[in-house]
Motif scaffolding. Structure first.
Motif, PDB file in Angstrom:
ATOM      1  N   ILE A 518       0.871  -1.170   0.000  1.00  0.00           N
ATOM      2  CA  ILE A 518       0.000   0.000   0.000  1.00  0.00           C
ATOM      3  C   ILE A 518       0.909   1.220   0.000  1.00  0.00           C
ATOM      4  O   ILE A 518       1.764   1.364   0.883  1.00  0.00           O
ATOM      5  CB  ILE A 518      -0.929   0.022   1.224  1.00  0.00           C
ATOM      6  CG1 ILE A 518      -1.878  -1.168   1.179  1.00  0.00           C
ATOM      7  CG2 ILE A 518      -1.704   1.335   1.287  1.00  0.00           C
ATOM      8  CD1 ILE A 518      -2.710  -1.320   2.424  1.00  0.00           C
ATOM      9  N   VAL A 519       0.749   2.091  -0.989  1.00  0.00           N
ATOM     10  CA  VAL A 519       1.602   3.267  -1.132  1.00  0.00           C
ATOM     11  C   VAL A 519       0.808   4.504  -0.722  1.00  0.00           C
ATOM     12  O   VAL A 519      -0.240   4.811  -1.304  1.00  0.00           O
ATOM     13  CB  VAL A 519       2.116   3.419  -2.580  1.00  0.00           C
ATOM     14  CG1 VAL A 519       3.060   4.623  -2.679  1.00  0.00           C
ATOM     15  CG2 VAL A 519       2.832   2.156  -3.031  1.00  0.00           C
ATOM     16  N   LEU A 520       1.295   5.191   0.293  1.00  0.00           N
ATOM     17  CA  LEU A 520       0.662   6.411   0.791  1.00  0.00           C
ATOM     18  C   LEU A 520       1.387   7.640   0.234  1.00  0.00           C
ATOM     19  O   LEU A 520       2.551   7.558  -0.137  1.00  0.00           O
ATOM     20  CB  LEU A 520       0.707   6.425   2.329  1.00  0.00           C
ATOM     21  CG  LEU A 520      -0.143   5.364   3.029  1.00  0.00           C
ATOM     22  CD1 LEU A 520       0.037   5.466   4.539  1.00  0.00           C
ATOM     23  CD2 LEU A 520      -1.613   5.478   2.660  1.00  0.00           C
ATOM     24  N   PRO A 521       0.702   8.795   0.143  1.00  0.00           N
ATOM     25  CA  PRO A 521      -0.610   9.118   0.721  1.00  0.00           C
ATOM     26  C   PRO A 521      -1.808   8.750  -0.153  1.00  0.00           C
ATOM     27  O   PRO A 521      -2.944   8.862   0.290  1.00  0.00           O
ATOM     28  CB  PRO A 521      -0.530  10.634   0.889  1.00  0.00           C
ATOM     29  CG  PRO A 521       0.342  11.080  -0.245  1.00  0.00           C
ATOM     30  CD  PRO A 521       1.378  10.002  -0.403  1.00  0.00           C
ATOM     31  N   ASP A 522      -1.587   8.286  -1.407  1.00  0.00           N
ATOM     32  CA  ASP A 522      -2.724   8.009  -2.290  1.00  0.00           C
ATOM     33  C   ASP A 522      -3.492   6.769  -1.875  1.00  0.00           C
ATOM     34  O   ASP A 522      -4.658   6.604  -2.254  1.00  0.00           O
ATOM     35  CB  ASP A 522      -2.231   7.855  -3.738  1.00  0.00           C
ATOM     36  CG  ASP A 522      -1.621   9.138  -4.285  1.00  0.00           C
ATOM     37  OD1 ASP A 522      -2.009  10.211  -3.789  1.00  0.00           O
ATOM     38  OD2 ASP A 522      -0.767   9.061  -5.168  1.00  0.00           O
ATOM     39  N   GLY A 523      -2.857   5.879  -1.134  1.00  0.00           N
ATOM     40  CA  GLY A 523      -3.524   4.639  -0.744  1.00  0.00           C
ATOM     41  C   GLY A 523      -3.559   3.621  -1.859  1.00  0.00           C
ATOM     42  O   GLY A 523      -4.379   2.693  -1.834  1.00  0.00           O
ATOM     43  N   THR A 524      -2.661   3.774  -2.829  1.00  0.00           N
ATOM     44  CA  THR A 524      -2.612   2.833  -3.952  1.00  0.00           C
ATOM     45  C   THR A 524      -2.248   1.433  -3.454  1.00  0.00           C
ATOM     46  O   THR A 524      -1.287   1.263  -2.705  1.00  0.00           O
ATOM     47  CB  THR A 524      -1.565   3.289  -4.988  1.00  0.00           C
ATOM     48  OG1 THR A 524      -1.876   4.624  -5.391  1.00  0.00           O
ATOM     49  CG2 THR A 524      -1.553   2.359  -6.186  1.00  0.00           C
ATOM     50  N   GLU A 525      -3.023   0.443  -3.892  1.00  0.00           N
ATOM     51  CA  GLU A 525      -2.781  -0.946  -3.492  1.00  0.00           C
ATOM     52  C   GLU A 525      -2.291  -1.722  -4.704  1.00  0.00           C
ATOM     53  O   GLU A 525      -2.844  -1.615  -5.796  1.00  0.00           O
ATOM     54  CB  GLU A 525      -4.066  -1.560  -2.937  1.00  0.00           C
ATOM     55  CG  GLU A 525      -3.878  -2.904  -2.267  1.00  0.00           C
ATOM     56  CD  GLU A 525      -5.160  -3.375  -1.599  1.00  0.00           C
ATOM     57  OE1 GLU A 525      -5.494  -4.563  -1.752  1.00  0.00           O
ATOM     58  OE2 GLU A 525      -5.817  -2.556  -0.926  1.00  0.00           O
TER      59      GLU A 525
END
Length: 539
Positions: A518-525
Motif C-alpha cells: 500500500i503506497v501512501l498518501p494516495d492509498g494505492t494498493e
C-alpha cells in the motif's frame, strides 16, 4: 569535554559499572559498545546529565547535545523549524521580528518609529547570532535529514515519531555547527540512524567524521562505526568495567578478539595449575610431615582461582516466536475511505484496504506520508476524520508502536506484560518474558528505565502473549542488536497470521515476503514485486 570519575552505575541491585574513569575530549569520536543489558543507554544518560550515577562524579565544561533513543516531549505546539532554531535562541528572535514587522505595518507616526527601533534592535541581535546564515544552515541540515520545508512548518504534535526524532537530531547537529566550521559541542547520540533513509545516513557519517568536538555514539550500524569512530569503549557487563581502545573500529575488532583469546588462555592455564596444586595437596595432606606444605599449596591454588576474571558471558539472544494466531474470518480487517488531517495539513484521504487472513502487507510512502498514522487508525489508538475501520470475525490485533506508545513507562516490566495479556496464566507470562531475556529483579524494573532495545523486546513480548491474528508493526527492528534483529525477522518468516508492516529495513521486508503493498498518501494498493524494495529505505 566530559569527565567521569570513579563512576558506578546500577540497575536495581545489579552493578553495571564500577570504579570507571572516563573522559571525552575534543576530537574523540567514541563508539560505546557492549552486549544486551550491559548499560550503554544508562551510561549515556549519566554522561548527558539526564540521570545521576549511583556513585562517582560526572562533569562537563563544554556544551553537550544529547539524542536519546525516544524523542523528548517538550512543547508540541511549536513548529519543527522553531524547535531546530531554538538550539541557538533564534526561534524567539524570529517571532519577535515578525511581531515588530506587523506593528510597523499597522502603526503610524511616533508609535511606528518606536516599532521600527524595536525591529532594528531585535534584528541586530539576530545578526550577531549568525542570523539568516544560521537559518539557512539549519534548513540545510534539516533537508539532509529528510525534513523538507513542508514538514518544518508543521507543529511537533502533527509529526510522526520518526519525524520528531529527526527534528531533535537536526536541532543537536545545528547547535554543534557554526556555518562551515564545527563547534566544541560534545555530541552524545543513542542510535542516531533510526528513522533515517540511506542518503541521510551517508550524510550523517560525513558530518560526524568531521566533527571537531567530542562524540560518543551507540549504534548497531557497524558501517557508521567503521566510518566515524577513532576510539571504542567496550562496556564489559561480566566484569562491570569499561575497556578503552584508542583505535578505529576495524582495529578494535581485531584487538578485542585477541584480548578475549588471551583471557581464555590465561584462565585455562590458571585453572590447570590450580587443579594440579589441589591434587598434589590432597596427596601430601595424608602425611603429617607434609601437612603445612599441603595447606600452602591449597591456599596458592585458591589464590590463583580467586584472581581470575569472571568468565565472559556470551550475548544472550531473545528466542522470539509468534504463537499460532487466534481463529478469525477470511478477511479479519477492512477499512473504507480513511482520511486524516492535523489542522490544515491533510495526511491522506479516501484510503481503502482489505487484509485477508494470513496476508502480508507492506506500507510504503515518503516520510510524513502517514504510514504510522494509518497503523494507529487500524489499531484503534486514533480516530479517522472520515471513513471507518471494520473488524472482521474474530479480529485480534497486536500493535507494535515505533516509539513504544503501548508501554506504560511508569509501570514495571511485569505490570506491562500483565496489562498486555490479562487472561494469560502467570507462569506462561513469566516463560514468555524469560525468552525475551527478562527475569528476576528486572521484572520489577520500570519500563522507562529500560534501553531502547529492551523496550522493543518488552513490546514484542506483549505481542507474543496476545495470540493476535493481525500484527500491526511499526519499525519493529529499530534499537535491536544484530542477533535479536535476526530473531525478529525469523519470527516474521514463520508467523501464519496477517501482518501489516511499516519499516525502513529492507531485511524486514524480505523476511516478511509480502503479498501486496500500500503506497501512501494516495492509498494505492498493488501486488508486491521486487521493484518496490529499493523504495523501502527511501520511504
Amino acid at each position: 569535554m566530559i569527565t567521569a570519575t570513579d563512576l558506578e552505575l546500577r540497575a536495581g541491585s545489579r552493578i553495571l559499572l564500577s570504579g570507571a574513569d572516563l573522559r571525552v575530549q575534543p576530537g574523540d569520536r567514541i563508539g560505546l559498545v557492549g552486549r544486551n543489558g550491559a548499560g550503554k543507554t544508562t551510561s549515556m544518560r549519566v554522561l548527558a546529565g539526564e540521570s545521576e550515577p549511583y556513585g562517582g562524579k560526572v562533569g562537563a565544561n563544554s556544551p553537550v547535545g544529547y539524542l536519546p533513543q525516544d524523542p523528548r516531549e517538550g512543547d508540541l505546539r511549536v513548529t519543527a523549524k522553531d524547535r531546530v532554531l531554538s538550539a541557538k535562541g533564534l526561534d524567539d528572535l524570529l517571532r519577535r521580528m515578525e511581531k515588530a514587522q506587523t506593528a510597523m505595518a499597522e502603526l503610524v507616526d511616533a508609535d511606528n518609529d518606536k516599532a521600527v527601533r524595536e525591529y532594528g534592535r531585535i534584528e541586530e541581535r539576530f545578526a550577531a547570532l549568525g542570523g539568516y546564515a544560521a537559518e539557512s544552515e539549519a534548513a540545510r541540515i534539516c533537508n539532509h535529514l529528510g525534513l523538507p520545508d513542508r514538514v518544518l512548518t508543521q507543529q511537533i504534535a502533527t509529526l510522526s515519531g520518526g519525524q520528531r526524532r529527526r527534528v531533535e537530531l537536526a536541532r543537536i547537529l545545528f547547535a554543534a555547527s557554526d556555518g562551515g566550521a564545527q563547534s566544541n559541542t560534545t555530541l552524545l547520540l543513542d542510535e542516531p540512524t533510526n528513522h533515517l533513509d540511506a542518503d541521510s545516513i551517508t550524510w550523517l557519517r560525513s558530518f560526524l567524521s568531521s566533527h571537531e568536538g567530542g562524540l560518543v555514539v551507540i549504534s548497531h550500524d557497524t558501517e557508521l562505526l567503521a566510518a566515524v569512530v577513532n576510539k571504542v569503549w567496550f562496556l564489559d557487563a561480566t566484569r562491570g568495567e569499561v575497556d578503552v581502545y584508542n583505535m578505529d573500529w576495524k582495529r578494535y575488532l581485531d584487538a578485542r578478539a585477541t584480548d578475549e583469546k588471551r583471557r581464555r588462555r590465561e584462565r585455562a592455564n590458571a585453572e590447570k595449575k590450580a587443579s594440579a596444586l589441589h591434587t598434589q595437596a590432597l596427596k601430601m595432606g595424608a602425611k603429617a610431615t607434609k601437612a603445612v606444605a599441603a595447606k600452602n599449596m591449597a591456599r596458592r591454588a585458591d589464590e590463583l582461582l580467586a584472581g581470575l576474571e569472571p568468565e565472559q558471558k556470551h550475548d544472550r539472544v531473545a528466542k522470539i516466536r509468534f504463537p499460532d494466531p487466534a481463529p478469525c474470518g477470511r478477511t479479519p480487517i477492512t477499512a473504507e475511505g480513511l482520511s486524516k488531517a492535523f489542522g490544515s495539513l491533510e495526511v491522506f484521504t479516501g484510503v481503502d484496504l482489505a487484509v485477508d487472513r494470513g496476508a502480508k502487507v507492506v506500507v510504503l510512502g515518503l516520510n510524513g506520508a502517514g504510514k504510522t498514522t494509518l497503523l494507529r487508525l487500524l489499531a484503534g489508538t486514533e480516530e479517522p476524520d472520515a471513513g471507518k475501520v471494520l473488524p472482521g470475525h474474530g479480529l485480534r490485533t497486536g500493535y507494535f508502536a515505533q516509539e513504544h506508545d503501548t508501554l506504560d513507562m511508569s509501570a514495571s516490566v511485569w505490570e506491562n506484560i500483565r496489562h498486555a495479556s490479562p487472561d494469560t496464566p502467570e507462569q506462561q507470562l513469566r516463560t514468555v518474558l524469560g525468552t525475551f531475556m527478562f527475569s528476576g529483579e528486572q521484572l520489577q524494573q520500570p519500563a522507562g528505565t529500560l534501553s531502547g532495545g529492551e523496550r522493543t523486546r518488552l513490546a514484542l513480548a506483549g505481542l507474543v502473549s496476545s495470540s493476535a491474528n493481525v500484527l500491526l508493526l511499526d519499525e519493529p527492528t529499530n534499537n535491536l542488536d544484530p542477533a535479536s534483529r535476526e530473531q525478529v525477522l525469523d519470527a516474521l518468516r514463520r508467523f501464519t497470521g496477517a501482518v501489516i508492516l511499516v519499516t525502513h529495513d529492507p531485511g524486514a521486508v524480505e523476511a516478511l515476503d509480502p503479498d501486496k503493498v500500500i503506497v501512501l498518501p494516495d492509498g494505492t494498493e498493488d501486488l508486491w514485486s521486487a521493484d518496490y524494495l529499493e523504495l523501502v529505505q527511501l520511504a
